[in-house]
Design a protein around this motif. Structure first.
Motif, PDB file in Angstrom:
ATOM      1  N   LEU A  87       0.168  12.441   4.091  1.00 24.73           N
ATOM      2  CA  LEU A  87       1.513  12.039   3.675  1.00 24.73           C
ATOM      3  C   LEU A  87       1.887  10.702   4.316  1.00 24.73           C
ATOM      4  O   LEU A  87       2.480   9.839   3.672  1.00 24.73           O
ATOM      5  CB  LEU A  87       2.539  13.108   4.071  1.00 24.73           C
ATOM      6  CG  LEU A  87       2.562  14.389   3.237  1.00 24.73           C
ATOM      7  CD1 LEU A  87       3.517  15.397   3.865  1.00 24.73           C
ATOM      8  CD2 LEU A  87       2.961  14.099   1.796  1.00 24.73           C
ATOM      9  N   LYS A  88       1.527  10.546   5.606  1.00 20.63           N
ATOM     10  CA  LYS A  88       1.816   9.284   6.296  1.00 20.63           C
ATOM     11  C   LYS A  88       1.059   8.135   5.639  1.00 20.63           C
ATOM     12  O   LYS A  88       1.608   7.050   5.431  1.00 20.63           O
ATOM     13  CB  LYS A  88       1.418   9.388   7.763  1.00 20.63           C
ATOM     14  CG  LYS A  88       2.221  10.397   8.564  1.00 20.63           C
ATOM     15  CD  LYS A  88       1.740  10.418  10.014  1.00 20.63           C
ATOM     16  CE  LYS A  88       2.494  11.453  10.839  1.00 20.63           C
ATOM     17  NZ  LYS A  88       2.023  11.487  12.240  1.00 20.63           N
ATOM     18  N   GLU A  89      -0.212   8.377   5.309  1.00 19.40           N
ATOM     19  CA  GLU A  89      -1.020   7.316   4.717  1.00 19.40           C
ATOM     20  C   GLU A  89      -0.492   6.928   3.340  1.00 19.40           C
ATOM     21  O   GLU A  89      -0.464   5.743   2.982  1.00 19.40           O
ATOM     22  CB  GLU A  89      -2.481   7.766   4.622  1.00 19.40           C
ATOM     23  CG  GLU A  89      -3.433   6.689   4.140  1.00 19.40           C
ATOM     24  CD  GLU A  89      -3.455   5.475   5.051  1.00 19.40           C
ATOM     25  OE1 GLU A  89      -3.737   4.375   4.559  1.00 19.40           O
ATOM     26  OE2 GLU A  89      -3.185   5.610   6.269  1.00 19.40           O
ATOM     27  N   ALA A  90      -0.085   7.936   2.561  1.00 17.63           N
ATOM     28  CA  ALA A  90       0.487   7.652   1.234  1.00 17.63           C
ATOM     29  C   ALA A  90       1.740   6.797   1.369  1.00 17.63           C
ATOM     30  O   ALA A  90       1.969   5.867   0.583  1.00 17.63           O
ATOM     31  CB  ALA A  90       0.806   8.949   0.508  1.00 17.63           C
ATOM     32  N   ASN A  91       2.550   7.095   2.368  1.00 12.64           N
ATOM     33  CA  ASN A  91       3.750   6.294   2.621  1.00 12.64           C
ATOM     34  C   ASN A  91       3.388   4.876   3.021  1.00 12.64           C
ATOM     35  O   ASN A  91       3.979   3.902   2.541  1.00 12.64           O
ATOM     36  CB  ASN A  91       4.584   6.944   3.722  1.00 12.64           C
ATOM     37  CG  ASN A  91       5.807   6.129   4.089  1.00 12.64           C
ATOM     38  OD1 ASN A  91       6.832   6.190   3.427  1.00 12.64           O
ATOM     39  ND2 ASN A  91       5.705   5.348   5.156  1.00 12.64           N
ATOM     40  N   ASN A  92       2.400   4.743   3.903  1.00 14.64           N
ATOM     41  CA  ASN A  92       2.035   3.420   4.423  1.00 14.64           C
ATOM     42  C   ASN A  92       1.371   2.534   3.387  1.00 14.64           C
ATOM     43  O   ASN A  92       1.281   1.314   3.573  1.00 14.64           O
ATOM     44  CB  ASN A  92       1.130   3.577   5.640  1.00 14.64           C
ATOM     45  CG  ASN A  92       1.843   4.219   6.819  1.00 14.64           C
ATOM     46  OD1 ASN A  92       3.075   4.278   6.853  1.00 14.64           O
ATOM     47  ND2 ASN A  92       1.088   4.720   7.777  1.00 14.64           N
ATOM     48  N   GLN A  93       0.890   3.124   2.297  1.00 19.37           N
ATOM     49  CA  GLN A  93       0.267   2.331   1.233  1.00 19.37           C
ATOM     50  C   GLN A  93       1.263   1.863   0.167  1.00 19.37           C
ATOM     51  O   GLN A  93       0.887   1.174  -0.777  1.00 19.37           O
ATOM     52  CB  GLN A  93      -0.844   3.144   0.549  1.00 19.37           C
ATOM     53  CG  GLN A  93      -2.080   3.330   1.407  1.00 19.37           C
ATOM     54  CD  GLN A  93      -3.222   3.963   0.636  1.00 19.37           C
ATOM     55  OE1 GLN A  93      -3.203   4.040  -0.596  1.00 19.37           O
ATOM     56  NE2 GLN A  93      -4.236   4.408   1.347  1.00 19.37           N
ATOM     57  N   LEU A  94       2.516   2.241   0.327  1.00 18.59           N
ATOM     58  CA  LEU A  94       3.494   1.915  -0.712  1.00 18.59           C
ATOM     59  C   LEU A  94       3.783   0.425  -0.814  1.00 18.59           C
ATOM     60  O   LEU A  94       4.284  -0.042  -1.842  1.00 18.59           O
ATOM     61  CB  LEU A  94       4.796   2.692  -0.476  1.00 18.59           C
ATOM     62  CG  LEU A  94       4.700   4.197  -0.729  1.00 18.59           C
ATOM     63  CD1 LEU A  94       6.030   4.870  -0.457  1.00 18.59           C
ATOM     64  CD2 LEU A  94       4.257   4.477  -2.168  1.00 18.59           C
ATOM     65  N   GLU A  95       3.461  -0.323   0.224  1.00 17.51           N
ATOM     66  CA  GLU A  95       3.636  -1.772   0.135  1.00 17.51           C
ATOM     67  C   GLU A  95       2.776  -2.335  -1.000  1.00 17.51           C
ATOM     68  O   GLU A  95       3.188  -3.270  -1.692  1.00 17.51           O
ATOM     69  CB  GLU A  95       3.265  -2.441   1.452  1.00 17.51           C
ATOM     70  CG  GLU A  95       3.520  -3.947   1.452  1.00 17.51           C
ATOM     71  CD  GLU A  95       3.287  -4.585   2.798  1.00 17.51           C
ATOM     72  OE1 GLU A  95       3.527  -5.795   2.922  1.00 17.51           O
ATOM     73  OE2 GLU A  95       2.866  -3.867   3.727  1.00 17.51           O
TER      74      GLU A  95
END
Length: 387
Positions: free
Chosen positions: A293-301
């Motif tokens: 979930l954290k990685e999915a969030n961090n890729q939103l850029e």
């Protein structure tokens, strides 16, 4: 002098044992106070950690919910822009200008070519003998050739001019009445039309080339979005199906029937239920056991950058349209400058083209609605990375 012993009852009391005990009691009190403060600090840190995990989770949840809507909107708008050429009214206008049979500028190229043959090559004696009549009929036959009729947009007038010129050069080999001077005069007059249609053809070709390049870039953007979506969808337990022989547009269109914001909201609702003990959600455990979930969030850029790329391609489309408008107007001025069309007719056509172009811009802007995408993207707090 005589020394005397001091009376024991008058000596000061010895306090050594009492002082030691007091010091010990003071130290114990300090330790007790320190333990209480440490316990308080630990409790506050624990509450802070819970609050921090809760805040992290809320950020991830909201970002991925808005991202789901962003994916949907971006795909929809890419497809819409890829399908654009101009508009039907503007296409009809340009096709009409480029039609050798059309009289939109007050003349028909087909008629003018025949008139030039009769006036210059035959010196106004087209019906004087069979040879002259046959020459005119052959010219008309070339103009009406099914080969030229099959050309839809770019080169019919130029192909006709070239074919008629080649035909007359060929005939001059056996017909001494058609001399080099006549051919030069004919070509000079014909070139006035060639110049106009060449400029119009150049505008059409460059616009078509620009559109095709724009569409290629949109396809590449769609590929990149698909790759980015694949990871996010997998994290949300909604993986993309295998594409098989389907185009990327077909695959994404089918996928977005199910992958919508509402499904992502439902996913997080079930996740919270799973990690709820009593009335409290264990955010620390939730994040620890779902690190993607954290990685999915961090890729939103990357997703936000893709929307910016689409915005650039969207703006490039209107730049293409502006350039096209300028080039078509240039061709119309050439028609006026070479006395092919009257000034009033040309100005009326330019005004009509300007109105059609403005209508096309408004239609496309309303259809794609960039603000809808921009407002949604602004809700994604992609700058806050979670670790």
């Amino acid at each position: 002098m005589t020394a005397t012993a001091q009376d024991p009852e008058t000596r000061p009391p010895v306090r050594t044992a009492d002082t030691t005990i007091k010091k010990i009691l003071d130290e114990l009190q300090k330790v007790a106070d320190s333990d209480r403060q440490n316990a308080k600090n630990i409790e506050e840190l624990s509450r802070g950690r819970d609050l921090d995990n809760s805040a992290k989770y809320d950020l991830i949840k909201n970002n991925l919910i808005y991202a789901a809507e962003t994916y949907y909107l971006l795909n929809k708008k890419i497809i819409d822009l890829k399908s654009r050429t101009t508009t039907s009214n503007l296409d009809v206008f340009i096709t009409s200008l480029n039609n050798p049979e059309s009289k939109e500028l007050g003349f028909s190229l087909s008629d003018r070519v025949v008139e030039l043959v009769e006036k210059i090559i035959l010196k106004g004696k087209s019906d004087k003998n069979e040879r002259n009549t046959k020459l005119v009929e052959s010219t008309k036959s070339i103009i009406n050739s099914p080969i030229f009729k099959s050309f839809t947009s770019l080169t019919p007038p130029l192909a006709i001019a070239s074919s008629v010129m080649n035909f007359l050069h060929s005939v001059s080999q056996s017909n001494k009445a058609i001399n080099h001077k006549l051919l030069q005069e004919f070509e000079k007059e014909l070139n006035k039309y060639v110049i106009y249609y060449t400029a119009l053809n150049d505008a059409n070709q460059k616009f078509e080339f620009g559109l095709n390049f724009n569409k290629d870039q949109l396809s590449l953007l769609q590929d990149n979005m698909y790759d980015h979506l694949a990871f996010t969808a997998n994290v949300l337990k909604m993986p993309l199906p295998a594409r098989g022989n389907k185009t990327i547009a077909e695959s994404l269109n089918e996928y977005f029937f199910d992958f919508r914001k509402e499904k992502v909201v439902d996913f997080f609702g079930k996740l919270e239920e799973k990690y709820t003990a009593g009335k409290k959600i264990d955010y620390e455990k939730l994040l620890r056991e779902n690190p993607n979930l954290k990685e999915a969030n961090n890729q939103l850029e990357d997703l936000v950058l893709q929307t910016k790329r689409f915005e650039n391609l969207y703006n490039e489309y209107f730049s293409l349209l502006d350039s096209y408008y300028t080039k078509v107007n240039h061709s119309l001025r050439l028609a006026q400058d070479n006395a092919l069309a009257e000034k009033g007719i040309v100005e009326a056509k330019q005004a009509e083209f300007r109105q059609l172009k403005d209508e096309a811009v408004k239609e496309i802007q309303a259809s794609i609605n960039m603000r809808e995408l921009t407002v949604n993207v602004e809700k994604v707090k992609y700058r806050y990375r979670i670790f």
